[in-house]
Motif scaffolding. Structure first.
Motif, PDB file in Angstrom:
ATOM      1  N   ARG A  32       5.134  -1.392  -7.011  1.00 42.60           N
ATOM      2  CA  ARG A  32       4.728   0.006  -6.826  1.00 42.60           C
ATOM      3  C   ARG A  32       3.215   0.163  -7.028  1.00 42.60           C
ATOM      4  O   ARG A  32       2.536   0.843  -6.248  1.00 42.60           O
ATOM      5  CB  ARG A  32       5.482   0.909  -7.795  1.00 42.60           C
ATOM      6  N   THR A  33       2.685  -0.465  -8.059  1.00 41.19           N
ATOM      7  CA  THR A  33       1.249  -0.387  -8.328  1.00 41.19           C
ATOM      8  C   THR A  33       0.450  -0.948  -7.155  1.00 41.19           C
ATOM      9  O   THR A  33      -0.561  -0.371  -6.746  1.00 41.19           O
ATOM     10  CB  THR A  33       0.902  -1.152  -9.616  1.00 41.19           C
ATOM     11  N   THR A  34       0.911  -2.045  -6.600  1.00 41.11           N
ATOM     12  CA  THR A  34       0.222  -2.648  -5.456  1.00 41.11           C
ATOM     13  C   THR A  34       0.306  -1.755  -4.231  1.00 41.11           C
ATOM     14  O   THR A  34      -0.685  -1.544  -3.529  1.00 41.11           O
ATOM     15  CB  THR A  34       0.835  -4.023  -5.149  1.00 41.11           C
ATOM     16  N   GLN A  36       0.682   1.468  -4.040  1.00 39.08           N
ATOM     17  CA  GLN A  36       0.010   2.760  -4.191  1.00 39.08           C
ATOM     18  C   GLN A  36      -1.405   2.763  -3.633  1.00 39.08           C
ATOM     19  O   GLN A  36      -1.920   3.816  -3.284  1.00 39.08           O
ATOM     20  CB  GLN A  36      -0.002   3.191  -5.657  1.00 39.08           C
ATOM     21  N   THR A  37      -2.011   1.609  -3.538  1.00 43.48           N
ATOM     22  CA  THR A  37      -3.367   1.547  -3.002  1.00 43.48           C
ATOM     23  C   THR A  37      -3.379   1.310  -1.500  1.00 43.48           C
ATOM     24  O   THR A  37      -4.447   1.264  -0.898  1.00 43.48           O
ATOM     25  CB  THR A  37      -4.170   0.417  -3.689  1.00 43.48           C
ATOM     26  N   LYS A  38      -2.186   1.167  -0.895  1.00 45.92           N
ATOM     27  CA  LYS A  38      -2.137   0.777   0.504  1.00 45.92           C
ATOM     28  C   LYS A  38      -1.306   1.684   1.404  1.00 45.92           C
ATOM     29  O   LYS A  38      -1.469   1.653   2.620  1.00 45.92           O
ATOM     30  CB  LYS A  38      -1.589  -0.650   0.612  1.00 45.92           C
ATOM     31  N   ARG A  40       1.184   5.453   2.210  1.00 48.93           N
ATOM     32  CA  ARG A  40       1.409   6.876   1.955  1.00 48.93           C
ATOM     33  C   ARG A  40       2.430   7.023   0.839  1.00 48.93           C
ATOM     34  O   ARG A  40       3.355   6.209   0.712  1.00 48.93           O
ATOM     35  CB  ARG A  40       1.962   7.559   3.205  1.00 48.93           C
ATOM     36  N   ILE A  44       6.191   4.673  -0.640  1.00 50.74           N
ATOM     37  CA  ILE A  44       6.062   3.784  -1.793  1.00 50.74           C
ATOM     38  C   ILE A  44       7.399   3.500  -2.471  1.00 50.74           C
ATOM     39  O   ILE A  44       7.745   2.339  -2.698  1.00 50.74           O
ATOM     40  CB  ILE A  44       5.031   4.341  -2.794  1.00 50.74           C
TER      41      ILE A  44
END
Length: 89
Positions: A32-34, A36-38, A40, A44
């Protein structure tokens, strides 16, 4: 000097997980953390579950994960929210 300070900080901050594959919640947090930067926000949660399920499906105890065992098929005329995991093909 800066590089040494960053490496020292990471070494102190990093956590060691003895059996990460058994901790689904932690795997989901990492994915999820990864994502979130990529992606919409609406994608996620769905893709987090799909990614973790895919990795847990192909993993073999004591061996590195072979990502070539995951195949991504691009479906024409389908929406990204229709993405799903199909096990066993």
């Amino acid at each position: 000097i800066a590089k040494a300070a960053v490496v020292e900080f990471i070494d102190k901050f990093a956590k060691n997980f003895d059996n990460l594959a058994a901790d689904r919640e932690q795997l989901c947090n990492i994915a999820r953390t990864t994502l979130q930067t990529k992606l919409r926000p609406e994608l996620i949660h769905m893709l987090t579950e799909i990614i973790v399920d895919a990795i847990l499906t192909i993993r073999n105890e004591g061996e590195p994960i072979d990502l070539h065992m995951v195949e991504i098929l691009h479906m024409q005329h389908k929406l990204d929210l229709e993405t799903r995991l199909i096990k066993g093909l």
